[in-house]
Design an enzyme around this catalytic site. Structure first.
Site, PDB file in Angstrom:
ATOM      1  N   ASP A   1     -12.202  -9.063   4.587  1.00  0.00           N
ATOM      2  CA  ASP A   1     -13.473  -9.062   3.843  1.00  0.00           C
ATOM      3  C   ASP A   1     -14.015 -10.483   3.720  1.00  0.00           C
ATOM      4  OD1 ASP A   1     -13.235  -6.276   3.274  1.00  0.00           O
ATOM      5  OD2 ASP A   1     -14.258  -6.604   1.354  1.00  0.00           O
TER       6      ASP A   1
ATOM      7  N   TYR B  54       0.819  -1.218   0.000  1.00  0.00           N
ATOM      8  CA  TYR B  54       0.000   0.000   0.000  1.00  0.00           C
ATOM      9  C   TYR B  54       0.852   1.267   0.000  1.00  0.00           C
ATOM     10  CZ  TYR B  54      -4.719  -1.869   0.848  1.00  0.00           C
ATOM     11  OH  TYR B  54      -5.937  -2.476   0.740  1.00  0.00           O
TER      12      TYR B  54
ATOM     13  N   LYS C 201       3.299 -15.230   2.253  1.00  0.00           N
ATOM     14  CA  LYS C 201       3.469 -15.925   0.968  1.00  0.00           C
ATOM     15  C   LYS C 201       4.965 -16.181   0.841  1.00  0.00           C
ATOM     16  CE  LYS C 201       1.877 -17.557  -2.949  1.00  0.00           C
ATOM     17  NZ  LYS C 201       0.979 -18.729  -3.061  1.00  0.00           N
TER      18      LYS C 201
ATOM     19  N   ASP D 154      -2.825 -18.203   0.277  1.00  0.00           N
ATOM     20  CA  ASP D 154      -3.819 -18.916  -0.535  1.00  0.00           C
ATOM     21  C   ASP D 154      -4.475 -20.032   0.272  1.00  0.00           C
ATOM     22  OD1 ASP D 154      -1.311 -20.115  -0.555  1.00  0.00           O
ATOM     23  OD2 ASP D 154      -1.364 -20.706  -2.654  1.00  0.00           O
TER      24      ASP D 154
ATOM     25  N   ASP E 160      -6.213  -7.037   4.329  1.00  0.00           N
ATOM     26  CA  ASP E 160      -7.377  -6.373   3.713  1.00  0.00           C
ATOM     27  C   ASP E 160      -8.295  -7.416   3.092  1.00  0.00           C
ATOM     28  OD1 ASP E 160      -8.961  -4.253   2.556  1.00  0.00           O
ATOM     29  OD2 ASP E 160      -7.957  -4.671   0.652  1.00  0.00           O
TER      30      ASP E 160
HETATM   31  C1  IPM Z   1     -10.291  -1.220   4.231  1.00  0.00           C
HETATM   32  C2  IPM Z   1     -10.560  -0.597   2.892  1.00  0.00           C
HETATM   33  C3  IPM Z   1      -9.432   0.354   2.552  1.00  0.00           C
HETATM   34  C4  IPM Z   1      -8.167  -0.456   2.425  1.00  0.00           C
HETATM   35  C5  IPM Z   1      -9.649   1.229   1.296  1.00  0.00           C
HETATM   36  C6  IPM Z   1     -10.947   2.002   1.370  1.00  0.00           C
HETATM   37  C7  IPM Z   1      -8.497   2.155   1.059  1.00  0.00           C
HETATM   38  O1  IPM Z   1     -10.732  -1.582   1.926  1.00  0.00           O
HETATM   39  O2  IPM Z   1     -10.144  -0.455   5.200  1.00  0.00           O
HETATM   40  O3  IPM Z   1     -10.229  -2.442   4.317  1.00  0.00           O
HETATM   41  O4  IPM Z   1      -7.898  -1.052   1.376  1.00  0.00           O
HETATM   42  O5  IPM Z   1      -7.421  -0.500   3.412  1.00  0.00           O
HETATM   43 MG    MG Z   2     -10.818  -3.514   2.744  1.00  0.00          MG
END
Ligand code: IPM
Ligand code: MG
Length: 353
Positions: A248, A141, A188, A220, A244
């Site tokens: 999710d 990032y 990884k 993975d 990240d």
């Molecule tokens: C998160 C989001 C952010 C990230 C974006 C909005 C920049 O996806 O906080 O998980 O990728 O960190």
């Molecule tokens: Mg995110």
């Protein structure tokens, strides 16, 4: 106690869920005799519209003067033109970097009341209680990058230093010591040099935490194990991008991305608290947003920045009671038919405090 909280609603559903959280925190202040001062600032797309900058200097100043930051969400289709020179997300990334918030805590647990709604078999989801610790201010990032410009190639680079891995690993090991004493480190290492450094460093830091059982998974494989044996995990530590993606994925375990809170911390008590869900522009302004992720983030703010453990637990218990009473926003009901609006859900949580 007295505390100043910087409030950054941002875009999409951010303003709706943030407004309800300010009501929630005000109710806590009243019930427990605290004095919270809320100072609002611009961030993300709305900040670009009003000032040209996704993170205006005034917002940084508001945050610097505060004890903690409460943030809604940034981004939306209005600002997602890939050729635009500035993205709303830069505001959030800039804030994380400015304050050096290297440890992003994302707890994921299942709620008995929601098990039947989950897309995975209920028996797999019993007793799932995972804490993700995501490295937040380095890795791919924040590495050197070349934007596409008018050429045909571009790049991002992933770099980690030993000390960066050490500091996030320490947070993860300490968290595991306070929980079920298991840590899974995701990397990884079979392909990436930075990830071999990651693994070596985590192994070295482990020497100081011999009571914690350490497991390594390649990312993975981790994506699969997370869905096949979720209840076997306690704390999971990962780099910025893997954390990240995995967080999710893990939201599926909780039933909805709308359920997940996060805390972004550094070594002192200061922190940034935001739900894991984004700005959800498709449902913005319709009273459909699930306020739980934001409310649980407010609870984390009380816990980590203000050391108000009892008040934080009160919010969590009030949310549990509201779910047990059957109130549902659309994202947590199989039919997709909400039984209540954002407001109704929020008001009931506040009454349940
Ligand atoms: C998160 C989001 C952010 C990230 C974006 C909005 C920049 O996806 O906080 O998980 O990728 O960190
Ligand atoms: Mg995110």
């Amino acid at each position: 106690m007295k505390a100043t909280i910087a409030v950054l609603p941002g875009d999409g559903i951010g303003p709706e869920v943030v407004a309800k959280s300010v009501e929630l925190l005000s109710a806590i202040a009243e019930n427990y005799g605290h004095e919270f001062t809320f100072v609002e600032g611009l961030i993300g797309g709305i900040a670009i519209d009003e000032t040209g900058d996704p993170l205006p200097a005034e917002t940084v100043a508001i945050c610097e003067a505060a004890d903690a930051i409460l943030l809604g969400a940034v981004g939306g289709p209005k600002w997602s033109d890939p050729t635009a020179t500035v993205q709303p997300e830069r505001g959030l990334l800039g804030l994380r970097q400015h304050f050096g918030l290297f440890a992003n805590l994302r707890p994921v647990k299942t709620y008995p009341a929601l098990l039947e709604h989950a897309p995975l078999r209920a028996e797999l989801l019993q007793d799932v209680d995972i804490l993700f610790v995501r490295e937040l201010v380095s890795g791919i990032y924040f590495g050197e990058r070349q934007e596409q410009g008018d050429g045909d190639s571009s790049y991002d680079t992933m770099a980690y230093s030993r000390s960066e891995v050490e500091q996030v690993a320490n947070v993860a090991f300490r968290a595991a010591q306070g929980r079920r004493k298991k840590l899974c480190s995701v990397d990884k290492a079979n392909v990436l040099a930075t990830m071999r450094l990651w693994r070596r460093t985590v192994v070295d830091v482990h020497d100081e935490y011999e009571d914690v059982e350490l497991e390594h998974l390649l990312v993975d494989a981790a994506t699969m194990h997370l869905l096949t044996r979720p209840s076997s995990f306690d704390v999971i530590v990962a780099g910025n991008m893997f954390g990240d993606i995995l967080s999710d994925e893990a939201s599926v375990l909780a039933g909805s991305l709308g359920m997940l809170p996060s805390a972004s911390l550094r070594a002192d008590k200061f922190g940034l608290y935001e739900p894991v869900h984004g700005s959800a522009p498709d449902i913005a302004g319709q009273g459909k947003a699930n306020p739980i992720g934001m409310f649980l983030s407010a609870a984390m703010l009380l816990r980590y920045s203000l050391q108000l453990e009892g008040e934080a637990s009160a919010i969590e218990a009030a949310i549990d009671a509201t779910l047990d009473a059957g109130l549902r926003t659309a994202d947590i009901v199989s039919s997709g038919q909400a039984s209540v609006s954002t407001d109704e859900f929020a008001v009931t949580v506040i009454q349940n405090l």
